[in-house]
Scaffold this motif. Sequence first.
Motif, mmCIF file in Angstrom:
data_model
loop_
_atom_site.group_PDB
_atom_site.id
_atom_site.type_symbol
_atom_site.label_atom_id
_atom_site.label_comp_id
_atom_site.label_asym_id
_atom_site.label_seq_id
_atom_site.Cartn_x
_atom_site.Cartn_y
_atom_site.Cartn_z
ATOM 1 N N MET A 82 21.205 29.276 25.299
ATOM 2 C CA MET A 82 20.218 28.282 25.712
ATOM 3 C C MET A 82 18.802 28.750 25.392
ATOM 4 N N THR A 83 18.478 29.984 25.738
ATOM 5 C CA THR A 83 17.125 30.469 25.483
ATOM 6 C C THR A 83 16.876 30.638 23.987
ATOM 7 N N ASP A 84 17.918 30.959 23.205
ATOM 8 C CA ASP A 84 17.739 31.065 21.760
ATOM 9 C C ASP A 84 17.547 29.699 21.106
ATOM 10 N N LEU A 85 18.021 28.651 21.754
ATOM 11 C CA LEU A 85 17.804 27.296 21.242
ATOM 12 C C LEU A 85 16.411 26.779 21.589
ATOM 13 N N ASP A 126 11.373 30.224 32.963
ATOM 14 C CA ASP A 126 11.057 31.644 32.940
ATOM 15 C C ASP A 126 10.706 32.107 31.527
ATOM 16 N N ASN A 127 9.839 33.101 31.466
ATOM 17 C CA ASN A 127 9.427 33.675 30.190
ATOM 18 C C ASN A 127 10.617 34.324 29.494
ATOM 19 N N GLN A 128 10.740 34.115 28.174
ATOM 20 C CA GLN A 128 11.910 34.620 27.464
ATOM 21 C C GLN A 128 12.032 36.138 27.534
ATOM 22 N N ARG A 129 10.930 36.831 27.518
ATOM 23 C CA ARG A 129 11.008 38.291 27.628
ATOM 24 C C ARG A 129 11.672 38.690 28.935
ATOM 25 N N ILE A 172 12.140 25.105 7.809
ATOM 26 C CA ILE A 172 13.300 25.146 8.695
ATOM 27 C C ILE A 172 12.825 25.370 10.129
ATOM 28 N N PRO A 173 13.194 24.505 11.062
ATOM 29 C CA PRO A 173 12.703 24.622 12.442
ATOM 30 C C PRO A 173 13.012 25.968 13.073
ATOM 31 N N ARG A 174 12.157 26.329 14.025
ATOM 32 C CA ARG A 174 12.304 27.600 14.732
ATOM 33 C C ARG A 174 12.961 27.421 16.107
ATOM 34 N N ARG A 175 13.083 26.206 16.579
ATOM 35 C CA ARG A 175 13.715 25.941 17.876
ATOM 36 C C ARG A 175 14.029 24.453 17.959
ATOM 37 N N TRP A 190 30.213 31.054 9.899
ATOM 38 C CA TRP A 190 30.571 29.663 9.595
ATOM 39 C C TRP A 190 31.316 29.087 10.803
ATOM 40 N N LEU A 191 30.936 27.906 11.245
ATOM 41 C CA LEU A 191 31.403 27.188 12.438
ATOM 42 C C LEU A 191 30.688 27.634 13.710
ATOM 43 N N ASN A 192 30.089 28.807 13.729
ATOM 44 C CA ASN A 192 29.293 29.247 14.878
ATOM 45 C C ASN A 192 27.821 29.184 14.468
ATOM 46 N N ASP A 193 27.378 27.976 14.160
ATOM 47 C CA ASP A 193 26.102 27.814 13.464
ATOM 48 C C ASP A 193 24.882 28.011 14.339
ATOM 49 N N ILE A 194 25.020 27.902 15.644
ATOM 50 C CA ILE A 194 23.898 28.253 16.521
ATOM 51 C C ILE A 194 23.565 29.728 16.322
ATOM 52 N N GLU A 195 24.609 30.555 16.233
ATOM 53 C CA GLU A 195 24.390 31.984 15.991
ATOM 54 C C GLU A 195 23.871 32.230 14.577
#
Length: 526
Positions: free
Chosen positions: A138-141, A165-168, A486-489, A454-459
């Motif tokens: 979620m936070t990586d998205l 909350d702050n990502q750090r 390419i978008p960053r989030r 491949w297939l785990n494209d969020i990662e």
Amino acid sequence: MKSIYKITGLLLAFTLTFSSCDEQALLDLNTDPNAVTDLDMSFLFSLATLRIGGEYENTRANMLYSATMIQHSSSLAGYFSGDKYFYNAQYSGAYMERHYTDVIRLYSHVIDKTKDSPADANLNAAATVLRIYDLHRMTDLYGDIPYFQAGRGLEGEENWFPTYDNQRDIYFDMVDQLKIARDKFSPNAKGLGVQDFIYAGNLDKWKKFTNALLMRIAMRMSNKDAAKAREVFIEASNSGTFGSIADNAYIKYTTGPTGNNRNGLNDGYWNTYKYSQDCKISKTFIDWMKANNDPRLMIVSGGLGDPTAAASTWNTDPAAQRGMPNGYNTQTLRTILSPSELAEFEALQPRGNRMFSMLNLKYLDWEDPYLLLTYSETELMRAEAAVKGWITSDANTHFRNGVSAAITSWVDFDPSFARTTAQINAYIDGRGFAAASNTDKLRLIGEEFWAATWLNDIESWSNWRRTGYPVLAPTQDPNRFEANEIPRRLRYWEAEIGGNPANYEAARVRMGGDNLMTKMWWDGGN
């Protein structure tokens, strides 16, 4: 008049007396004696696990956005928003919309209900690991997200409008929570058993998975806090992580009887919705596999043809495979096709995209594994760590292990995907890793990580944002939402703007915007 007051007073007194004496009886009338008063925490754990692979959000975040942005797949259809960097509010916010209620809430409840029970230590630890896994996604998205109060709205009104909350802070706490969970797994507590749809109760594999997730988290923040990343990575790697493809973390689904029991990503790609009719394998990916003689070409590709027709009608000649360029629609694609290609495209209308390689239906069954984290990834991460000097083991060995595992693990989807040792070794030798410079080694690791996910494209997308590999040319559609980059989030779920306005606004200001191009903390942002 006095008599009226007396009568009124007597009636009021009678009413109050009756109400006082019979209040509990009246409340009891509203209590369903057959209602469930307590839930099996193992059931909630299982349900939450199955919901990680839900169709709605995986179709949107993983397939429509991530897979096309990372140029694994391509589509002429406008609703594949990531292909041309469009913004669709529902698709962008889908993961946030569904997973706080469907996944995080359930894991949070399991954790809170079992935290003081030594007998339930394994259930508590596994729920913690998977809660962190999903919040990490979620936070990586999105970047800054509700984390510390996530899924705890029923505990008190102070959690109804959770702080972003702050990502750090999120990253540092994820590390702490995972270490606590890892050390809590115990053979003396109740086993997880058949309600564990990942490892069927194998605690050693759960510990390895926890360390693998710590390694992923460490690598993700390595550009922002290299010292902390190195410390976390070394400790996790030394504590014991995946040793073979038998340790791969998959959610294991079946064919039913309900949607929760099925691989939701595959339900979107094929099965119920068949969105893969509107997308094909990207030219970027097909060309890369052909250029490197990758034995996965005819694993990834199902061939050319009509996926709804008999397999015998498909063209499965490796030399004939053709990827679809990213960034075009049915009109603009015509401007870049050769005369012979254009004739083929027109002859196939209204399904002109069938001139391009389709996804292989053999890995799109309902009961196929849903990827969480694999041995291939941990070995490629170790190869990177060795190149960086974090660990002293041989980078070349880790690279070979990682690439080999990425190829051999496809048999978990279909036995026909088996490749010989000679084929795999020839491919790895051809990559030239051992003789490459350190810069080229990092490039090769990044490219192989892209292929392995491949297939785990969020990662795939997250790792690309961190490493910049593979080098991808952004699409150039003039109707893109923000930029031809390419978008960053992804943007937050829009319901939060009105539903949790103060905390949403604080996060937006702190991050520097709620845009597709806004960089999050580990990506060089705030």
